[in-house]
Structure formats: C-alpha cells, structure tokens
Design a protein around this motif. Sequence first.
Motif: not given
Length: 271
Positions: A57-80
Amino acid sequence: MKNIVQIRVGDLNPATKFDTDLDLNINDLVIVESPNGAEWGVVASSPSVPKGKRDQHNVVLRVANADDQTTIERLRNMAQRAIKECNEKIEKHGLEMKVLSAYYTLDAGKVIISFSANNRVDFRELVRDLAFALKTRIELRQVGARDEVKTTGALGPCGQICCCIRFKDDFDNITIKMAKNQNLSLNPQKINGMCGRLLCCLAYENQHYTEVNERMPKYGSEVNTPDGKGIAQDGHALKETINVKMQKGDQTRVECYKLCDVNCKGCRSGK
C-alpha cells in the motif's frame, strides 16, 4: 514488517489502507504518499499487523508537525470555498449532481471534488469554470451510492452507524438470493440500506444459511424422525431445526426436531 492503518485522505473521504511503522493514534493528522504525491489525512484506525496475503500500500510519511497543521487548516478553508464555488457552478450549468466533499493536495496544486449523480454527467464546462475561479487543477470524482453513504455517514435500520463507515474496507457482492436464503421479506424498505442498495449485512451469515438450507428437507417431503415418519414443514436455519407434522390415528401434531435427527429423501442436497 510494516503495520496497516486506515487513513481518511482529505479528512472526509472513505478510509483506505496505508503501510506504516509509526506509532499512530485515531484522529492524528498525518502526511501520506499517494498517486497524487504528498497528501494529508486523518488516522481512522489503530495500526494493526496485516493478516493473510501481504499487499503493498501507499505509506504514511510522517505525523503532521506544527507547520503541516497550519497548512492543513488553510487547505480545509480552501476546500470549503471550493465546495461553495462548485455548487454555484453546478446550479449555473443546471447539472444534476451533488457535491459530497473536496480536499486539496498538500501543495495546493490540485483540488479533488467527489460528487454523486444518478446518471453520467458532462462536467467539462464545469471543470473549466472551476479551474478559472480556483486557479488550480480540478479533479472531479463520481462515486456510487454506497460510497456516498460511506462519505457522508448515516445510521442503519439497526440503529447503529452503517457498517461501511465503521469497519468495512470493501463492498461485498450482495445479491437478492442472499435475502431469499434467509427467508426475508423482499420489501425494499426491509432489505435495502440507507444507500438504497441491498444491505451489506445480508452477506455476513449467507454461507451458514446456504449450508443449512442444503440440508433442510423440502416443505411437504416425507422424513424419518426419532418418533417415526412425518411430513416436513417450515424450518429454522439459525437454530438448525425443522417442524414435522406427525400423524397418529386421527390426531395430528407438529413436533420440532433438530436437523441432525431427521433423515429424508427430499432434502435439497438430494440426500
């Protein structure tokens, strides 16, 4: 050997399997590798040792760090915003489709929008309009009725969250014969799930019903019981019992016997 973990890529999509050697907890934000490159997702199950044949299967690269979490929150808003834009464009073009979810890849280079529709949809104009409005690549994915419920969530007629959401990875081939094997009413309201398709749980005990029904005497056939000969009536597959009509003089009675105690020439197996 790496463990298997279920990840909901993009937060709302149905969970899929990934390989991992990380210590993960349910609801952890993670960065994964997929055919789209690096994506983000939410852990939907605890890692477990794979059973049986080992698939890649595809692999998990890493647990999201602080920068990743900030990016993910921005992407969630963009998705809306993408969902809102898509709904507006769907209404503009008069298309018969329903948006279910949207998410961006980690680099925001593509937005993947899932939708359901009863028929094929010509969404070429819609894609062009969305690409102009969102300034990114657009991928539209049409999902089936079962996947729609798995994405949006629902309670089944049993009162529990639908099986496809709680633990099912793949959909079994469900047939109307399974309902007949279990002597269920063929009323669609009784045997269809929230997706409008046959209940997934019809497959859970189908093998047992099939095997028992093969040994069950045909209704009206003559059978031998510990108390003599009789006529087979209705049976109970789960209890593995059969009702037998016994005649003694002018009196008729119905007795219940274990299937293993009854011999017959009219069994469905031919024995």
